[in-house]
Scaffold this motif. Structure first.
Motif, mmCIF file in Angstrom:
data_model
loop_
_atom_site.group_PDB
_atom_site.id
_atom_site.type_symbol
_atom_site.label_atom_id
_atom_site.label_comp_id
_atom_site.label_asym_id
_atom_site.label_seq_id
_atom_site.Cartn_x
_atom_site.Cartn_y
_atom_site.Cartn_z
ATOM 1 N N MET A 1 0.764 -1.272 0.116
ATOM 2 C CA MET A 1 -0.097 -0.056 -0.047
ATOM 3 C C MET A 1 0.950 1.265 -0.001
ATOM 4 O O MET A 1 1.846 1.345 0.652
ATOM 5 C CB MET A 1 -0.915 0.133 1.362
ATOM 6 N N GLY A 2 0.484 2.237 -1.044
ATOM 7 C CA GLY A 2 1.340 3.438 -1.083
ATOM 8 C C GLY A 2 0.559 4.654 -1.013
ATOM 9 O O GLY A 2 -0.635 4.582 -1.131
ATOM 10 N N TRP A 3 0.989 5.540 -0.389
ATOM 11 C CA TRP A 3 0.666 7.136 -0.384
ATOM 12 C C TRP A 3 1.502 8.063 -1.521
ATOM 13 O O TRP A 3 2.879 8.105 -1.485
ATOM 14 C CB TRP A 3 0.600 7.645 1.041
ATOM 15 N N PHE A 4 0.931 8.329 -2.407
ATOM 16 C CA PHE A 4 1.462 9.357 -3.479
ATOM 17 C C PHE A 4 0.886 10.400 -3.139
ATOM 18 O O PHE A 4 -0.048 10.885 -2.501
ATOM 19 C CB PHE A 4 0.980 8.558 -4.797
ATOM 20 N N ARG A 5 1.677 11.628 -3.935
ATOM 21 C CA ARG A 5 1.157 12.965 -3.914
ATOM 22 C C ARG A 5 1.603 13.577 -5.394
ATOM 23 O O ARG A 5 2.459 13.123 -5.843
ATOM 24 C CB ARG A 5 1.545 13.772 -2.744
ATOM 25 N N GLN A 6 0.378 14.458 -5.596
ATOM 26 C CA GLN A 6 0.785 15.244 -6.834
ATOM 27 C C GLN A 6 0.449 16.630 -6.719
ATOM 28 O O GLN A 6 -0.684 17.000 -6.370
ATOM 29 C CB GLN A 6 0.112 14.602 -8.040
ATOM 30 N N ALA A 7 1.379 17.340 -6.911
ATOM 31 C CA ALA A 7 1.370 18.950 -6.887
ATOM 32 C C ALA A 7 0.900 19.493 -8.242
ATOM 33 O O ALA A 7 1.667 18.958 -9.012
ATOM 34 C CB ALA A 7 2.548 19.644 -6.158
ATOM 35 N N PRO A 8 0.387 20.626 -8.353
ATOM 36 C CA PRO A 8 0.054 21.154 -9.547
ATOM 37 C C PRO A 8 1.511 21.448 -10.441
ATOM 38 O O PRO A 8 2.420 22.019 -9.944
ATOM 39 C CB PRO A 8 -0.286 22.626 -9.402
ATOM 40 N N GLY A 9 1.273 20.852 -11.540
ATOM 41 C CA GLY A 9 2.563 20.968 -12.487
ATOM 42 C C GLY A 9 3.570 19.922 -12.133
ATOM 43 O O GLY A 9 4.777 20.221 -12.945
ATOM 44 N N LYS A 10 3.685 19.050 -11.150
ATOM 45 C CA LYS A 10 4.746 18.228 -10.867
ATOM 46 C C LYS A 10 4.369 16.804 -11.229
ATOM 47 O O LYS A 10 2.990 16.549 -11.243
ATOM 48 C CB LYS A 10 5.094 18.237 -9.377
ATOM 49 N N ALA B 1 5.331 7.267 0.651
ATOM 50 C CA ALA B 1 5.243 6.244 1.698
ATOM 51 C C ALA B 1 4.957 5.064 1.357
ATOM 52 O O ALA B 1 3.944 5.151 0.530
ATOM 53 C CB ALA B 1 4.873 6.735 3.218
ATOM 54 N N ALA B 2 5.052 3.821 1.481
ATOM 55 C CA ALA B 2 4.627 2.711 1.271
ATOM 56 C C ALA B 2 5.024 1.514 2.484
ATOM 57 O O ALA B 2 5.992 1.604 3.075
ATOM 58 C CB ALA B 2 5.099 2.109 -0.147
ATOM 59 N N VAL B 3 3.926 0.549 2.412
ATOM 60 C CA VAL B 3 4.121 -0.201 3.416
ATOM 61 C C VAL B 3 3.736 -1.545 2.929
ATOM 62 O O VAL B 3 2.927 -1.747 2.052
ATOM 63 C CB VAL B 3 3.274 -0.185 4.616
ATOM 64 N N ASN B 4 4.600 -2.723 2.981
ATOM 65 C CA ASN B 4 4.292 -4.069 2.785
ATOM 66 C C ASN B 4 3.150 -4.787 3.923
ATOM 67 O O ASN B 4 3.625 -4.779 4.620
ATOM 68 C CB ASN B 4 5.503 -4.807 2.430
ATOM 69 N N TRP B 5 2.130 -4.789 3.397
ATOM 70 C CA TRP B 5 1.198 -5.329 4.269
ATOM 71 C C TRP B 5 1.290 -6.419 5.046
ATOM 72 O O TRP B 5 1.171 -6.621 6.154
ATOM 73 C CB TRP B 5 -0.462 -5.538 3.591
ATOM 74 N N SER B 6 2.021 -7.356 4.574
ATOM 75 C CA SER B 6 2.227 -8.685 5.165
ATOM 76 C C SER B 6 3.369 -8.685 6.198
ATOM 77 O O SER B 6 3.161 -9.200 7.331
ATOM 78 C CB SER B 6 2.811 -9.661 4.060
ATOM 79 N N ASP B 7 4.485 -7.996 6.084
ATOM 80 C CA ASP B 7 5.459 -8.048 7.017
ATOM 81 C C ASP B 7 5.818 -6.605 7.596
ATOM 82 O O ASP B 7 6.867 -6.202 8.302
ATOM 83 C CB ASP B 7 6.799 -8.624 6.451
ATOM 84 N N GLY B 8 5.139 -5.565 6.986
ATOM 85 C CA GLY B 8 5.030 -4.224 7.618
ATOM 86 C C GLY B 8 6.427 -3.532 6.996
ATOM 87 O O GLY B 8 6.852 -2.520 7.518
ATOM 88 N N ARG B 9 7.101 -4.141 6.222
ATOM 89 C CA ARG B 9 8.330 -3.047 5.559
ATOM 90 C C ARG B 9 7.737 -2.088 5.163
ATOM 91 O O ARG B 9 6.683 -1.784 4.325
ATOM 92 C CB ARG B 9 9.140 -4.000 4.513
ATOM 93 N N THR B 10 8.457 -0.836 5.418
ATOM 94 C CA THR B 10 8.078 0.472 4.896
ATOM 95 C C THR B 10 9.424 1.213 3.849
ATOM 96 O O THR B 10 10.313 0.959 3.810
ATOM 97 C CB THR B 10 7.973 1.644 6.116
#
Length: 123
Positions: A34-43, A49-58
């Motif tokens: 699972m990831g969190w992405f962002r997008q700013a205007p013009g970018k 950030a991301a996390v592996n649901w099974s083992d919690g790796r980030t």
């Protein structure tokens, strides 16, 4: 059908905090990234950030390390992003996304996306 629904965006002054949540449904997410992405205007859209649901790796982008924390709640099928010490440059639309494998955290690798939530940080 996978559904991802974000919540928690809003406006805050620089130095403040916000917590984003992503409710996931339609699959057993124990094998997903699972990831969190962002997008700013013009970018370009970027993974913060991301996390592996099974083992919690980030994973964290350098720009947010030490300020943002990603976490998952297996029982509730939710992924959260705690954002502290926010800066004006954190202003963007934030998206929750799901991938079936741990990769390079690039947008094209992720298969499912939420609708996005606006985060505005005023200086």
């Amino acid at each position: 059908q996978v559904q991802l629904v974000e919540s928690g965006g809003g406006s805050v002054q620089a130095g403040g905090s916000l917590r984003l949540s992503c409710a996931a449904s339609g699959r057993t997410f124990s094998r997903y990234v699972m990831g969190w992405f962002r997008q700013a205007p013009g970018k370009e859209r970027e993974c913060v950030a991301a996390v592996n649901w099974s083992d919690g790796r980030t994973y964290y982008a350098d720009s947010v390390k030490g300020r943002f924390t990603i976490s998952r709640d297996n029982a509730k099928n939710t992924v959260s992003l705690q954002m502290n010490s926010l800066k004006a440059e954190d202003t963007a639309v934030y998206y929750c996304a799901a991938d079936t494998a741990w990769g390079n955290h690039l947008p094209y690798e992720y298969d499912y996306w939420g609708q996005g939530t606006q985060v505005t940080v005023s200086s």
